[in-house]
Design a protein around this motif. Sequence first.
Motif, PDB file in Angstrom:
ATOM      1  N   THR A   1     107.336 -50.571  79.042  1.00  0.00           N
ATOM      2  CA  THR A   1     108.395 -51.574  79.164  1.00  0.00           C
ATOM      3  C   THR A   1     107.876 -52.955  78.775  1.00  0.00           C
ATOM      4  OG1 THR A   1     109.245 -50.269  80.991  1.00  0.00           O
ATOM      5  CG2 THR A   1     110.085 -52.513  80.797  1.00  0.00           C
ATOM      6  N   THR A   2     106.742 -53.288  79.350  1.00  0.00           N
ATOM      7  CA  THR A   2     106.147 -54.600  79.082  1.00  0.00           C
ATOM      8  C   THR A   2     105.856 -54.754  77.594  1.00  0.00           C
ATOM      9  OG1 THR A   2     105.099 -54.313  81.233  1.00  0.00           O
ATOM     10  CG2 THR A   2     104.303 -56.122  79.889  1.00  0.00           C
ATOM     11  N   THR A   3     105.305 -53.702  76.991  1.00  0.00           N
ATOM     12  CA  THR A   3     104.944 -53.768  75.569  1.00  0.00           C
ATOM     13  C   THR A   3     106.195 -53.907  74.700  1.00  0.00           C
ATOM     14  OG1 THR A   3     102.963 -52.456  75.966  1.00  0.00           O
ATOM     15  CG2 THR A   3     103.776 -52.512  73.704  1.00  0.00           C
ATOM     16  N   ILE A   4     107.249 -53.192  75.057  1.00  0.00           N
ATOM     17  CA  ILE A   4     108.491 -53.324  74.295  1.00  0.00           C
ATOM     18  C   ILE A   4     108.992 -54.768  74.375  1.00  0.00           C
ATOM     19  CG2 ILE A   4     110.948 -52.660  74.270  1.00  0.00           C
ATOM     20  CD1 ILE A   4     110.053 -49.824  75.109  1.00  0.00           C
ATOM     21  N   GLY A   5     108.963 -55.327  75.587  1.00  0.00           N
ATOM     22  CA  GLY A   5     109.397 -56.721  75.755  1.00  0.00           C
ATOM     23  C   GLY A   5     108.562 -57.677  74.914  1.00  0.00           C
ATOM     24  N   LYS A   6     107.262 -57.488  74.943  1.00  0.00           N
ATOM     25  CA  LYS A   6     106.361 -58.388  74.190  1.00  0.00           C
ATOM     26  C   LYS A   6     106.593 -58.233  72.684  1.00  0.00           C
ATOM     27  CE  LYS A   6     102.476 -58.138  77.525  1.00  0.00           C
ATOM     28  NZ  LYS A   6     101.181 -57.449  77.766  1.00  0.00           N
ATOM     29  N   LEU A   7     106.695 -56.974  72.233  1.00  0.00           N
ATOM     30  CA  LEU A   7     106.902 -56.739  70.793  1.00  0.00           C
ATOM     31  C   LEU A   7     108.249 -57.308  70.343  1.00  0.00           C
ATOM     32  CD1 LEU A   7     105.646 -53.071  70.157  1.00  0.00           C
ATOM     33  CD2 LEU A   7     104.764 -55.160  69.089  1.00  0.00           C
ATOM     34  N   ALA A   8     109.267 -57.054  71.168  1.00  0.00           N
ATOM     35  CA  ALA A   8     110.603 -57.546  70.820  1.00  0.00           C
ATOM     36  C   ALA A   8     110.579 -59.068  70.682  1.00  0.00           C
ATOM     37  CB  ALA A   8     111.609 -57.125  71.893  1.00  0.00           C
ATOM     38  N   SER A   9     109.871 -59.716  71.597  1.00  0.00           N
ATOM     39  CA  SER A   9     109.785 -61.169  71.561  1.00  0.00           C
ATOM     40  C   SER A   9     109.089 -61.631  70.270  1.00  0.00           C
ATOM     41  CB  SER A   9     109.016 -61.647  72.799  1.00  0.00           C
ATOM     42  OG  SER A   9     108.584 -62.946  72.640  1.00  0.00           O
ATOM     43  N   GLN A  10     108.024 -60.937  69.898  1.00  0.00           N
ATOM     44  CA  GLN A  10     107.294 -61.333  68.677  1.00  0.00           C
ATOM     45  C   GLN A  10     108.145 -61.101  67.427  1.00  0.00           C
ATOM     46  OE1 GLN A  10     103.354 -59.639  68.400  1.00  0.00           O
ATOM     47  NE2 GLN A  10     102.667 -60.641  70.271  1.00  0.00           N
ATOM     48  N   PHE A  11     108.827 -59.959  67.379  1.00  0.00           N
ATOM     49  CA  PHE A  11     109.656 -59.677  66.200  1.00  0.00           C
ATOM     50  C   PHE A  11     110.801 -60.685  66.106  1.00  0.00           C
ATOM     51  CE2 PHE A  11     107.889 -55.242  66.322  1.00  0.00           C
ATOM     52  CZ  PHE A  11     107.210 -55.363  65.116  1.00  0.00           C
ATOM     53  N   ARG A  12     111.357 -61.007  67.259  1.00  0.00           N
ATOM     54  CA  ARG A  12     112.466 -61.956  67.252  1.00  0.00           C
ATOM     55  C   ARG A  12     111.973 -63.315  66.765  1.00  0.00           C
ATOM     56  NH1 ARG A  12     115.334 -65.239  71.031  1.00  0.00           N
ATOM     57  NH2 ARG A  12     117.419 -65.560  70.172  1.00  0.00           N
ATOM     58  N   ALA A  13     110.802 -63.697  67.253  1.00  0.00           N
ATOM     59  CA  ALA A  13     110.235 -64.982  66.818  1.00  0.00           C
ATOM     60  C   ALA A  13     109.972 -64.967  65.315  1.00  0.00           C
ATOM     61  CB  ALA A  13     108.943 -65.250  67.579  1.00  0.00           C
TER      62      ALA A  13
ATOM     63  N   ALA B   1     115.049 -48.357  88.338  1.00  0.00           N
ATOM     64  CA  ALA B   1     114.140 -49.511  88.362  1.00  0.00           C
ATOM     65  C   ALA B   1     113.574 -49.775  86.965  1.00  0.00           C
ATOM     66  CB  ALA B   1     113.008 -49.255  89.350  1.00  0.00           C
ATOM     67  N   ALA B   2     113.315 -48.678  86.245  1.00  0.00           N
ATOM     68  CA  ALA B   2     112.752 -48.829  84.891  1.00  0.00           C
ATOM     69  C   ALA B   2     113.754 -49.520  83.979  1.00  0.00           C
ATOM     70  CB  ALA B   2     112.367 -47.461  84.331  1.00  0.00           C
ATOM     71  N   VAL B   3     115.032 -49.148  84.135  1.00  0.00           N
ATOM     72  CA  VAL B   3     116.088 -49.749  83.309  1.00  0.00           C
ATOM     73  C   VAL B   3     116.222 -51.235  83.630  1.00  0.00           C
ATOM     74  CG1 VAL B   3     118.566 -49.712  82.821  1.00  0.00           C
ATOM     75  CG2 VAL B   3     117.318 -47.547  83.089  1.00  0.00           C
ATOM     76  N   GLU B   4     116.239 -51.527  84.940  1.00  0.00           N
ATOM     77  CA  GLU B   4     116.357 -52.936  85.358  1.00  0.00           C
ATOM     78  C   GLU B   4     115.205 -53.769  84.807  1.00  0.00           C
ATOM     79  OE1 GLU B   4     116.593 -53.063  89.633  1.00  0.00           O
ATOM     80  OE2 GLU B   4     118.362 -51.758  89.566  1.00  0.00           O
TER      81      GLU B   4
ATOM     82  N   ALA C   1     112.950 -61.850  76.231  1.00  0.00           N
ATOM     83  CA  ALA C   1     112.721 -61.839  74.777  1.00  0.00           C
ATOM     84  C   ALA C   1     113.958 -62.292  74.013  1.00  0.00           C
ATOM     85  CB  ALA C   1     112.310 -60.436  74.336  1.00  0.00           C
ATOM     86  N   GLY C   2     115.106 -62.387  74.712  1.00  0.00           N
ATOM     87  CA  GLY C   2     116.353 -62.759  74.049  1.00  0.00           C
ATOM     88  C   GLY C   2     116.879 -61.651  73.153  1.00  0.00           C
ATOM     89  N   VAL C   3     116.721 -60.422  73.625  1.00  0.00           N
ATOM     90  CA  VAL C   3     117.092 -59.250  72.825  1.00  0.00           C
ATOM     91  C   VAL C   3     118.022 -58.357  73.655  1.00  0.00           C
ATOM     92  CG1 VAL C   3     116.088 -57.087  71.958  1.00  0.00           C
ATOM     93  CG2 VAL C   3     114.983 -59.259  71.423  1.00  0.00           C
ATOM     94  N   PRO C   4     119.122 -57.836  73.073  1.00  0.00           N
ATOM     95  CA  PRO C   4     120.019 -56.981  73.865  1.00  0.00           C
ATOM     96  C   PRO C   4     119.371 -55.647  74.237  1.00  0.00           C
ATOM     97  CG  PRO C   4     120.705 -57.005  71.555  1.00  0.00           C
ATOM     98  CD  PRO C   4     119.598 -58.006  71.691  1.00  0.00           C
ATOM     99  N   VAL C   5     119.669 -55.214  75.480  1.00  0.00           N
ATOM    100  CA  VAL C   5     119.134 -53.938  75.960  1.00  0.00           C
ATOM    101  C   VAL C   5     120.305 -53.009  76.239  1.00  0.00           C
ATOM    102  CG1 VAL C   5     117.805 -52.790  77.778  1.00  0.00           C
ATOM    103  CG2 VAL C   5     117.133 -55.075  77.001  1.00  0.00           C
ATOM    104  N   MET C   6     120.325 -51.862  75.589  1.00  0.00           N
ATOM    105  CA  MET C   6     121.393 -50.890  75.845  1.00  0.00           C
ATOM    106  C   MET C   6     120.960 -49.946  76.956  1.00  0.00           C
ATOM    107  SD  MET C   6     123.203 -49.952  72.309  1.00  0.00           S
ATOM    108  CE  MET C   6     124.379 -48.960  73.213  1.00  0.00           C
ATOM    109  N   THR C   7     121.825 -49.781  77.910  1.00  0.00           N
ATOM    110  CA  THR C   7     121.497 -48.917  79.049  1.00  0.00           C
ATOM    111  C   THR C   7     122.558 -47.842  79.196  1.00  0.00           C
ATOM    112  OG1 THR C   7     122.740 -50.314  80.571  1.00  0.00           O
ATOM    113  CG2 THR C   7     120.411 -50.848  80.284  1.00  0.00           C
ATOM    114  N   ALA C   8     122.255 -46.861  80.035  1.00  0.00           N
ATOM    115  CA  ALA C   8     123.231 -45.810  80.331  1.00  0.00           C
ATOM    116  C   ALA C   8     123.134 -45.531  81.823  1.00  0.00           C
ATOM    117  CB  ALA C   8     122.882 -44.560  79.532  1.00  0.00           C
ATOM    118  N   PRO C   9     124.182 -44.941  82.414  1.00  0.00           N
ATOM    119  CA  PRO C   9     124.137 -44.670  83.854  1.00  0.00           C
ATOM    120  C   PRO C   9     122.923 -43.805  84.207  1.00  0.00           C
ATOM    121  CG  PRO C   9     126.318 -44.230  82.956  1.00  0.00           C
ATOM    122  CD  PRO C   9     125.428 -44.511  81.801  1.00  0.00           C
ATOM    123  N   GLU C  10     122.439 -44.022  85.447  1.00  0.00           N
ATOM    124  CA  GLU C  10     121.261 -43.284  85.898  1.00  0.00           C
ATOM    125  C   GLU C  10     121.497 -41.780  85.768  1.00  0.00           C
ATOM    126  OE1 GLU C  10     120.011 -44.633  89.717  1.00  0.00           O
ATOM    127  OE2 GLU C  10     118.374 -43.184  89.829  1.00  0.00           O
TER     128      GLU C  10
END
Length: 400
Positions: free
Chosen positions: A211-223, A239-242, A251-260
């Motif tokens: 999760t953390t890595t996705i957030g960091k990568l997304a932030s870098q790609f967005r930048a 909790a993982a989805v949240e 990161a300012g990136v949309p996150v698509m989620t689905a019901p648990e």
Amino acid sequence: MSFFSKLRERLTKSSSRIGQGLDDLVGEGTPETPPGRAPDAAQADAAPPAPAAPPPEAPADPAAPTAPPDPLPGQPGPVTPPPPPEPAEAPRPAAPEPAAPPETRRPGLMGRLFGAAPPTPAEPRRELDDAMLEDLEDTLVAADMGVDTALRVTANIAEGRMGRRLSATELKTLLADEITRIMTPVARPLPLYPKTPQVVLVVGVNGSGKTTTIGKLASQFRAAGKKVVIAAGDTFRAAAVEQLQVWGDRAGVPVMTAPEGSDPASLAFDAMTRAEAEGADLLMIDTAGRLQNRADLMEELAKIVRVIRKKDPSAPHNTLLVLDATTGQNAISQVETFRRLADVSGLVMTKLDGTARGGVLVALADRFGLPIHAIGVGEQIDDLDAFEPRDFARALVGLD
Ligand SMILES: Nc1nc2c(ncn2[C@@H]2O[C@H](COP(=O)(O)OP(=O)(O)OP(=O)(O)O)[C@@H](O)[C@H]2O)c(=O)[nH]1
């Protein structure tokens, strides 16, 4: 802060373990250096073998050609060997004065004239023999480099150097060179393709830092001006989805989620549809990491791949395996397992800050040759760096 300084600062535990291990290892040798003969590693490399270096017993023999260093003016001579009967120059003081370290390099003429250069303590040296190689191998294994890699690295260091006397700095430099050689081919950033959306499937055990890595990568790609969509594919853990949503916000990136509990493959399909519709450059799909039931996980990953291929037969374009450096040798079996579950195309190693187990990265590179796209060196959004082999190697062995 530069990559190297950040890495060096954060890799303290690894480097202190290996660096200290190498210092101790060489310190076991005879602490002696003839004056003016403290070559750096490159010189040591170029120097002819043994003849230039005295055997370990030599200093004990006052008649030996390699006499101990002359004392500094006003300093006492070495404690052990008696002074030669007729000292050619700089007579030793008659009365003993406070002891100085036996090995100090005599400053040059200018240094002595102007008193500018303080004496540099010369490093202890140890003859490279089988016992030292064994100690070196043990140090590398203890640093999680794995037996095979430790053996190979040790053999390469030994080649053409047996009998030479090495200081810890020279040994560290040789080791850093070996590690750099192993790591250089795998240091490759995440490749970007012209085809969009580029689908990046992110796999790894729970808690490895996906999760953390996705957030960091997304932030870098967005930048970097890329449009990114994230899919929270671990639908079994609310909790993982949240947590992924929090990172998406950062990161300012949309996150698509689905019901648990819903089907992750169906979420991946929807995310692919949205990414296409919005003209996204990248779609990053988080996945579950429960290895307890491998068959289920394998089926889940296979299904995600099947459905996204309905949209793009060439997807996923990258399957990133996120590994936690603190698990040490366990990372090896995780690579083996995930390579069976998914077509892993590259690695991200997280938590290299504050672990003494960074050596496992060398073992991974040596064994699998998978590209290392990035390393995580902290919990903040900018704590993901490109992998720089030379900086990593030097930081790992404790070289400045
Ligand atoms: N020190 C440090 N902590 C990290 C790093 N990367 C991730 N973490 C921490 O590791 C913990 C787990 O990270 P996650 O990103 O939640 O891991 P995950 O693989 O998504 O785990 P699940 O959500 O359980 O599947 C969190 O507390 C992160 O802050 C890193 O590079 N350094």
